[in-house]
Design an enzyme around this catalytic site. Structure first.
Site, PDB file in Angstrom:
ATOM      1  N   ASN A   1     176.235  52.271  20.235  1.00  0.00           N
ATOM      2  CA  ASN A   1     175.508  50.812  19.995  1.00  0.00           C
ATOM      3  C   ASN A   1     173.625  50.942  19.244  1.00  0.00           C
ATOM      4  O   ASN A   1     172.842  51.892  20.139  1.00  0.00           O
ATOM      5  CB  ASN A   1     175.644  49.625  21.283  1.00  0.00           C
ATOM      6  CG  ASN A   1     177.173  49.650  21.195  1.00  0.00           C
ATOM      7  OD1 ASN A   1     177.633  49.164  20.532  1.00  0.00           O
ATOM      8  ND2 ASN A   1     177.060  49.480  22.904  1.00  0.00           N
TER       9      ASN A   1
ATOM     10  N   ASN B   1     133.472  31.505  33.388  1.00  0.00           N
ATOM     11  CA  ASN B   1     133.498  30.282  32.502  1.00  0.00           C
ATOM     12  C   ASN B   1     133.728  31.575  31.013  1.00  0.00           C
ATOM     13  O   ASN B   1     134.467  31.639  30.361  1.00  0.00           O
ATOM     14  CB  ASN B   1     133.476  29.342  32.450  1.00  0.00           C
ATOM     15  CG  ASN B   1     134.293  28.011  33.508  1.00  0.00           C
ATOM     16  OD1 ASN B   1     135.006  28.767  34.360  1.00  0.00           O
ATOM     17  ND2 ASN B   1     133.564  27.004  33.299  1.00  0.00           N
TER      18      ASN B   1
ATOM     19  N   LYS C   1     181.928  52.960  21.724  1.00  0.00           N
ATOM     20  CA  LYS C   1     180.851  52.998  21.882  1.00  0.00           C
ATOM     21  C   LYS C   1     179.600  53.503  20.926  1.00  0.00           C
ATOM     22  O   LYS C   1     179.695  54.337  22.071  1.00  0.00           O
ATOM     23  CB  LYS C   1     180.852  51.153  22.536  1.00  0.00           C
ATOM     24  CG  LYS C   1     181.763  50.785  21.968  1.00  0.00           C
ATOM     25  CD  LYS C   1     182.026  49.385  20.578  1.00  0.00           C
ATOM     26  CE  LYS C   1     181.186  49.157  19.587  1.00  0.00           C
ATOM     27  NZ  LYS C   1     180.530  47.739  20.707  1.00  0.00           N
TER      28      LYS C   1
ATOM     29  N   TYR D   1     135.851  24.285  29.343  1.00  0.00           N
ATOM     30  CA  TYR D   1     136.336  25.008  30.424  1.00  0.00           C
ATOM     31  C   TYR D   1     137.207  23.875  31.627  1.00  0.00           C
ATOM     32  O   TYR D   1     137.314  23.301  31.909  1.00  0.00           O
ATOM     33  CB  TYR D   1     136.281  25.532  31.594  1.00  0.00           C
ATOM     34  CG  TYR D   1     136.642  27.098  32.839  1.00  0.00           C
ATOM     35  CD1 TYR D   1     137.370  28.099  31.504  1.00  0.00           C
ATOM     36  CD2 TYR D   1     137.337  26.655  33.170  1.00  0.00           C
ATOM     37  CE1 TYR D   1     138.927  28.791  32.441  1.00  0.00           C
ATOM     38  CE2 TYR D   1     138.307  27.416  34.165  1.00  0.00           C
ATOM     39  CZ  TYR D   1     138.971  28.460  33.562  1.00  0.00           C
ATOM     40  OH  TYR D   1     139.710  29.067  34.319  1.00  0.00           O
TER      41      TYR D   1
ATOM     42  N   THR E   1     170.849  39.131  -1.619  1.00  0.00           N
ATOM     43  CA  THR E   1     170.350  37.688  -2.324  1.00  0.00           C
ATOM     44  C   THR E   1     171.660  36.615  -1.515  1.00  0.00           C
ATOM     45  O   THR E   1     172.244  37.689  -2.022  1.00  0.00           O
ATOM     46  CB  THR E   1     169.644  37.710  -3.165  1.00  0.00           C
ATOM     47  OG1 THR E   1     170.632  37.400  -3.963  1.00  0.00           O
ATOM     48  CG2 THR E   1     169.238  38.262  -3.932  1.00  0.00           C
ATOM     49  N   HIS E   2     171.052  35.950   0.098  1.00  0.00           N
ATOM     50  CA  HIS E   2     171.855  35.701   0.943  1.00  0.00           C
ATOM     51  C   HIS E   2     172.848  36.432   0.780  1.00  0.00           C
ATOM     52  O   HIS E   2     174.287  35.971   1.321  1.00  0.00           O
ATOM     53  CB  HIS E   2     172.868  34.222  -0.568  1.00  0.00           C
ATOM     54  CG  HIS E   2     172.122  33.236  -1.536  1.00  0.00           C
ATOM     55  ND1 HIS E   2     171.113  32.760  -1.603  1.00  0.00           N
ATOM     56  CD2 HIS E   2     171.433  34.184  -2.744  1.00  0.00           C
ATOM     57  CE1 HIS E   2     170.626  32.257  -2.201  1.00  0.00           C
ATOM     58  NE2 HIS E   2     170.469  33.330  -3.631  1.00  0.00           N
TER      59      HIS E   2
ATOM     60  N   SER F   1     178.661  51.969  26.024  1.00  0.00           N
ATOM     61  CA  SER F   1     179.671  50.361  26.356  1.00  0.00           C
ATOM     62  C   SER F   1     179.903  51.304  27.792  1.00  0.00           C
ATOM     63  O   SER F   1     180.476  52.529  27.594  1.00  0.00           O
ATOM     64  CB  SER F   1     180.052  49.896  25.681  1.00  0.00           C
ATOM     65  OG  SER F   1     181.339  49.697  26.760  1.00  0.00           O
TER      66      SER F   1
ATOM     67  N   LYS G   1     146.256  34.617  29.532  1.00  0.00           N
ATOM     68  CA  LYS G   1     146.608  36.075  29.769  1.00  0.00           C
ATOM     69  C   LYS G   1     148.244  36.117  30.112  1.00  0.00           C
ATOM     70  O   LYS G   1     147.937  36.963  29.172  1.00  0.00           O
ATOM     71  CB  LYS G   1     145.751  36.186  31.515  1.00  0.00           C
ATOM     72  CG  LYS G   1     144.451  36.520  31.643  1.00  0.00           C
ATOM     73  CD  LYS G   1     143.053  35.881  31.374  1.00  0.00           C
ATOM     74  CE  LYS G   1     143.068  35.422  32.178  1.00  0.00           C
ATOM     75  NZ  LYS G   1     142.480  34.076  32.118  1.00  0.00           N
TER      76      LYS G   1
ATOM     77  N   GLN H   1     143.740  29.678  31.631  1.00  0.00           N
ATOM     78  CA  GLN H   1     143.747  30.849  32.453  1.00  0.00           C
ATOM     79  C   GLN H   1     145.521  30.939  32.147  1.00  0.00           C
ATOM     80  O   GLN H   1     145.917  32.256  32.533  1.00  0.00           O
ATOM     81  CB  GLN H   1     144.084  30.519  34.123  1.00  0.00           C
ATOM     82  CG  GLN H   1     144.384  31.534  34.941  1.00  0.00           C
ATOM     83  CD  GLN H   1     144.054  31.034  36.401  1.00  0.00           C
ATOM     84  OE1 GLN H   1     143.396  31.903  37.132  1.00  0.00           O
ATOM     85  NE2 GLN H   1     144.895  30.724  37.117  1.00  0.00           N
TER      86      GLN H   1
ATOM     87  N   GLU I   1     168.580  46.335  18.392  1.00  0.00           N
ATOM     88  CA  GLU I   1     168.901  44.143  18.811  1.00  0.00           C
ATOM     89  C   GLU I   1     167.354  43.923  19.060  1.00  0.00           C
ATOM     90  O   GLU I   1     167.364  42.631  19.495  1.00  0.00           O
ATOM     91  CB  GLU I   1     170.311  44.367  19.400  1.00  0.00           C
ATOM     92  CG  GLU I   1     171.030  45.431  19.135  1.00  0.00           C
ATOM     93  CD  GLU I   1     172.397  45.655  19.706  1.00  0.00           C
ATOM     94  OE1 GLU I   1     172.635  44.205  20.224  1.00  0.00           O
ATOM     95  OE2 GLU I   1     172.572  46.349  20.434  1.00  0.00           O
TER      96      GLU I   1
ATOM     97  N   SER J   1     144.686  34.244  40.183  1.00  0.00           N
ATOM     98  CA  SER J   1     145.289  34.533  38.834  1.00  0.00           C
ATOM     99  C   SER J   1     145.752  36.099  38.861  1.00  0.00           C
ATOM    100  O   SER J   1     145.755  36.710  38.180  1.00  0.00           O
ATOM    101  CB  SER J   1     144.989  34.675  37.631  1.00  0.00           C
ATOM    102  OG  SER J   1     143.090  34.125  37.965  1.00  0.00           O
TER     103      SER J   1
END
Ligand code: ARG
Length: 460
Positions: A286, A111, A284, A318, A156-157, A278, A326, A323, A291, A24
């Site tokens: 963007n 541990n 374009k 443990y 709404t909606h 783009s 992380k 592990q 996003e 690790s």
């Protein structure tokens, strides 16, 4: 070649295929600062126990600080046997100070060590996310100030519903971020319980003063059950849960900026600094930052789901599965911080298009509810008022006009409660002003709310 920390009972070398999965260090080296800090505190505890004498303690502390420096300056030379950050720090310490370093692991296990490092790291991470949240909240507050009294449709909606101040809309996100901030503070508080001194599973074999140890590490409490202390990852899960919900909030803000900056909505323009081009289409512009704020939520939610799944059904205490915590918390942390910062820049880069916002409020009967409220104020039961205005909307549709443009005769034909004063309620400013109860979009309310949030966020 250096030995493994646990080499004594083993004959052959570790199969590289196991090592590749087991190791690790490539990612948990990020815990070097916490690992050194906790080890310094542990060394002091060992000194109190008489395991280290004064000279040995000095040597160990100096050695550990040197290791910390090597990491901080990118000078740490990793060895293939550095399985994880704990063994790497200890290996280097022994190289530097010899046998005193070999005493450091007395009464300690990786541990309780890793649980401690992680809890120290999580506390710092919560603080740093809070700083990022403050930055974004301040960008939103500035944008709300700049928006002044510009109104847009509330949806709404995703259908236009009623006029709302753009500032009110932005303040909704500040409100959400304030809750996020509380969740991180709460997670941080619960990470304030010291696992160190729990040993591998059942407690350390030395009567170390754990309260003092906790105090030295800036923690308030010591864990009361060793099996739980080394076998739980609640802190990581709570951090991920707070991060996932924050990421969801950020994704919604991102999505709205994408929508608002589209030609279809056109409520805001993005400054060139926060938009991208783009490679094919020269015209374009963007909203990539916004996003990605929307898109990145997926991985943070994924980390929460992944760690919960790892923990599910795991026996105490443990297990190496732990592990897996992380990379999840590190990536969630990096992601929510990067997204918060990018959104902060994006929000700084938006300006509301007054004309497009005003145009969006026309022609969709957005003031129909004002007519119904008017009738209700005149004593008509709301259900009937709703019905009446519904018929008026149908009438207006038939005529191809907005309900607010119907002549008084048409209104009176449906309900004689309508008088010439009805004109007063049929304007966007009047409709906004009418929402004057706490939490509504009346300009006076929003002004007050903006001032209150500005003060509150300044103290974050
Ligand atoms: N690298 C391990 C982890 O992150 C540290 C603890 C390992 N403990 C052990 N007994 N192998 O969980």
């Amino acid at each position: 070649m250096s030995k493994r920390m646990w080499g004594g009972r083993f004959k052959g070398r570790l199969d590289p295929r196991i090592d590749a999965l087991n190791r690790s260090f490539p990612f948990d080296r990020r815990l070097y600062d916490e690992d050194v800090t906790a080890s310094v505190a542990w060394a002091r505890a060992l000194r109190h126990e008489g395991i280290l004498d004064w000279q040995e303690l000095q040597a160990v502390v100096m050695g550990l600080e040197r290791v910390r420096q090597e990491f901080a300056q990118g000078r740490f030379r990793e060895k293939p046997t550095d399985e994880d950050i704990h063994t790497a720090v200890e290996r280097r310490l022994v190289e530097l100070v010899g046998s005193a370093g070999e005493k450091l692991h007395t009464g300690r296990s990786r541990n309780d060590q890793v649980a401690t490092d992680l809890c120290l790291w999580l506390r710092r991470a919560c603080d740093e996310v809070s700083v990022a949240l403050k930055g974004l909240a301040q960008s939103l507050l500035h944008a709300a100030k700049r928006a002044g009294t510009i109104a847009i449709p509330a949806y709404t909606h995703l259908q236009r519903a009623q006029p709302v101040l753009a500032a009110h809309h932005l303040l909704a996100y500040v409100t959400m971020l304030a809750r996020d901030r509380e969740r991180f503070a709460d997670a941080r508080r619960r990470c304030g319980v010291l696992p160190l001194g729990s040993g591998a599973a059942v407690g350390t074999g030395f009567r170390v003063d754990r309260k003092r140890l906790a105090w030295e590490l800036g923690l308030k409490e010591v864990s009361g059950n060793s099996l739980d202390a080394v076998g739980s990852r609640d802190g990581a899960i709570e951090f991920l849960a707070a991060s996932a919900l924050l990421a969801v909030h950020l994704s919604r803000l991102g999505e709205e900026i994408v929508l608002w900056s589209s030609a279809e909505f056109g409520f805001v323009r993005l400054s060139d600094e926060v938009a991208t081009g783009s490679s094919l289409l020269p015209q374009k512009k963007n909203p990539d930052g916004a996003e990605l704020a929307r898109g990145k939520a997926g991985r943070v939610i994924g980390h929460l789901a992944a760690l919960l799944t790892t923990m599910k059904g795991l026996p105490l205490a443990y297990n190496k599965d732990l592990q897996e915590d992380k990379e999840a918390v590190f990536d969630a942390f990096d992601t929510v911080r990067a997204v918060s910062a990018a959104l902060s820049a994006t929000v700084d880069g938006i300006s509301f298009d007054k004309a497009r916002c005003a145009a969006a409020l026309e022609g969709f009967h957005l003031l129909a509810i004002e007519l119904a409220d008017y009738l209700a104020r005149k004593g008509m039961p709301f259900r009937r008022a709703h019905e009446v205005v519904g018929r008026l909307v149908a009438k207006a549709e038939a005529k191809g006009i907005d309900v607010s443009a119907l002549p008084l005769e048409d209104l009176r034909a449906e309900a004689e409660e309508f008088g010439p004063d009805v004109r007063r309620v049929l304007a966007v400013p009047a409709a906004l002003k009418a929402k004057g109860a706490i939490g509504g979009t009346a300009p006076a309310q929003v002004r007050r709310s903006l001032a209150a949030w500005t003060r509150r966020v300044a103290s974050w």
